[in-house]
Motif scaffolding. Structure first.
Motif, PDB file in Angstrom:
ATOM      1  N   GLN A  22       0.842  -1.193   0.000  1.00  0.00           N
ATOM      2  CA  GLN A  22       0.000   0.000   0.000  1.00  0.00           C
ATOM      3  C   GLN A  22       0.883   1.251   0.000  1.00  0.00           C
ATOM      4  OE1 GLN A  22      -2.978  -0.051   3.092  1.00  0.00           O
ATOM      5  NE2 GLN A  22      -3.501  -2.206   2.747  1.00  0.00           N
ATOM      6  N   ARG A  23       0.238   2.395  -0.154  1.00  0.00           N
ATOM      7  CA  ARG A  23       0.953   3.658  -0.060  1.00  0.00           C
ATOM      8  C   ARG A  23       0.748   4.261   1.324  1.00  0.00           C
ATOM      9  NH1 ARG A  23      -0.229   7.897  -4.545  1.00  0.00           N
ATOM     10  NH2 ARG A  23      -2.326   7.737  -3.660  1.00  0.00           N
ATOM     11  N   GLY A  58      10.721   1.229   1.312  1.00  0.00           N
ATOM     12  CA  GLY A  58       9.725   1.992   0.573  1.00  0.00           C
ATOM     13  C   GLY A  58      10.352   2.711  -0.602  1.00  0.00           C
ATOM     14  N   GLN A  61       7.096   8.005  -4.134  1.00  0.00           N
ATOM     15  CA  GLN A  61       6.246   8.067  -5.324  1.00  0.00           C
ATOM     16  C   GLN A  61       5.984   9.486  -5.786  1.00  0.00           C
ATOM     17  OE1 GLN A  61       2.557   5.885  -4.899  1.00  0.00           O
ATOM     18  NE2 GLN A  61       3.420   4.176  -6.045  1.00  0.00           N
ATOM     19  N   TRP A  68       4.111  11.022  -0.725  1.00  0.00           N
ATOM     20  CA  TRP A  68       3.549   9.679  -0.843  1.00  0.00           C
ATOM     21  C   TRP A  68       4.683   8.676  -1.057  1.00  0.00           C
ATOM     22  CZ3 TRP A  68      -1.188   8.044   0.251  1.00  0.00           C
ATOM     23  CH2 TRP A  68      -2.242   8.954   0.234  1.00  0.00           C
ATOM     24  N   GLU A  70       5.446   4.407  -1.579  1.00  0.00           N
ATOM     25  CA  GLU A  70       4.978   3.035  -1.787  1.00  0.00           C
ATOM     26  C   GLU A  70       5.722   2.120  -0.816  1.00  0.00           C
ATOM     27  OE1 GLU A  70       4.880  -0.426  -5.276  1.00  0.00           O
ATOM     28  OE2 GLU A  70       5.989   1.448  -5.579  1.00  0.00           O
TER      29      GLU A  70
END
Length: 246
Positions: A22-23, A58, A61, A68, A70
């Motif tokens: 998920q983000r 992560g 993004q 944000w 990912e």
């Protein structure tokens, strides 16, 4: 052939709620640090701490006031440290408290309980605990700890003394017979929980010391010299880390 360059360590960021696949949206402070201090770009790989014992890889993004990221995969997880080390910390000047909670996080203390006693002079500000919590959380990124330091209080000494644990030690400058080292030898190598209490500026009154003894505390000395309140607190948590974790 020349030696391969060592890989640069990935930067860590706080990301409560991070879940692989998920983000996650970083808060404004972490977003600012990512863009303007670390100067990372979209596509950069980073590490995310969810503050619940997990570290994830992560990928950045989208940049902006809030970034944000990912969430890719689990890198590392850990259980809360055992034993649970609780440090009773007197209200001191703000810069001293900030330093001590940062070091408590680095040295494996599970929880800090702020308290006030008869000789306490410092008056806590309304946002003291949230600010100290933020300072402690930031230290996780440097030391690699995956669980946050809990901070309770401020509360009166009488309330702190009711903390439930079999093992309670208090540094008291007028104690001459029992050293911290000898007191620690009386404790099993793997207790579930241990409470260390560091004294306030000006020390405990004789009545307070007697009260703590009645509540099950062992009074211990920290050597021949009388230490400043902030020095004694740092000494206690350092010895506890050496004794139980190394």
């Amino acid at each position: 052939m020349g030696a391969a360059k060592p890989q640069k360590a990935l930067a860590r960021f706080l990301a409560p709620g991070a879940v692989p696949g998920q983000r996650v949206l970083l808060d404004p402070e972490e977003s600012h640090h990512l863009q303007h201090v670390r100067r990372l770009k979209e596509g950069a790989e980073i590490l995310l701490l969810d503050l619940k014992g997990h570290e994830f890889k992560g990928r950045v993004q989208r940049l902006g006031r809030r970034v944000w990221v990912e969430v890719l995969e689990l890198v590392r997880e850990e259980a809360p440290k055992a034993p649970e080390l609780v440090l009773g910390l007197p209200l001191l000047k703000k810069d001293h408290l900030s330093f001590l909670v940062e070091k408590a996080a680095e040295l494996g203390v599970s929880r800090v309980i702020l308290y006030y006693s008869r000789r306490t002079v410092v008056k806590p500000g309304p946002n003291l605990v949230p600010k100290l919590g933020a300072r402690a959380a930031q230290s996780l990124k440097q030391c690699g700890r995956l669980w946050p330091l809990a901070i309770d209080g401020p509360k009166p000494l009488s309330s702190l003394a009711e903390e439930e644990t079999l093992y309670k030690l208090v540094a008291y400058e007028k104690e001459k017979s029992l050293s911290l080292k000898e007191a620690l030898k009386r404790i099993p190598s793997k207790p579930d929980k241990l409470l260390f209490l560091s004294g306030p500026e000006g020390g405990f009154s004789p009545e307070e010391a007697s009260f703590l003894q009645q509540k099950g505390f062992l009074l211990v000395h920290l050597g021949d010299q009388i230490l400043r309140a902030e020095t004694a607190a740092f000494y206690l948590m350092s010895v506890a880390h050496l004794w139980f974790f190394l």
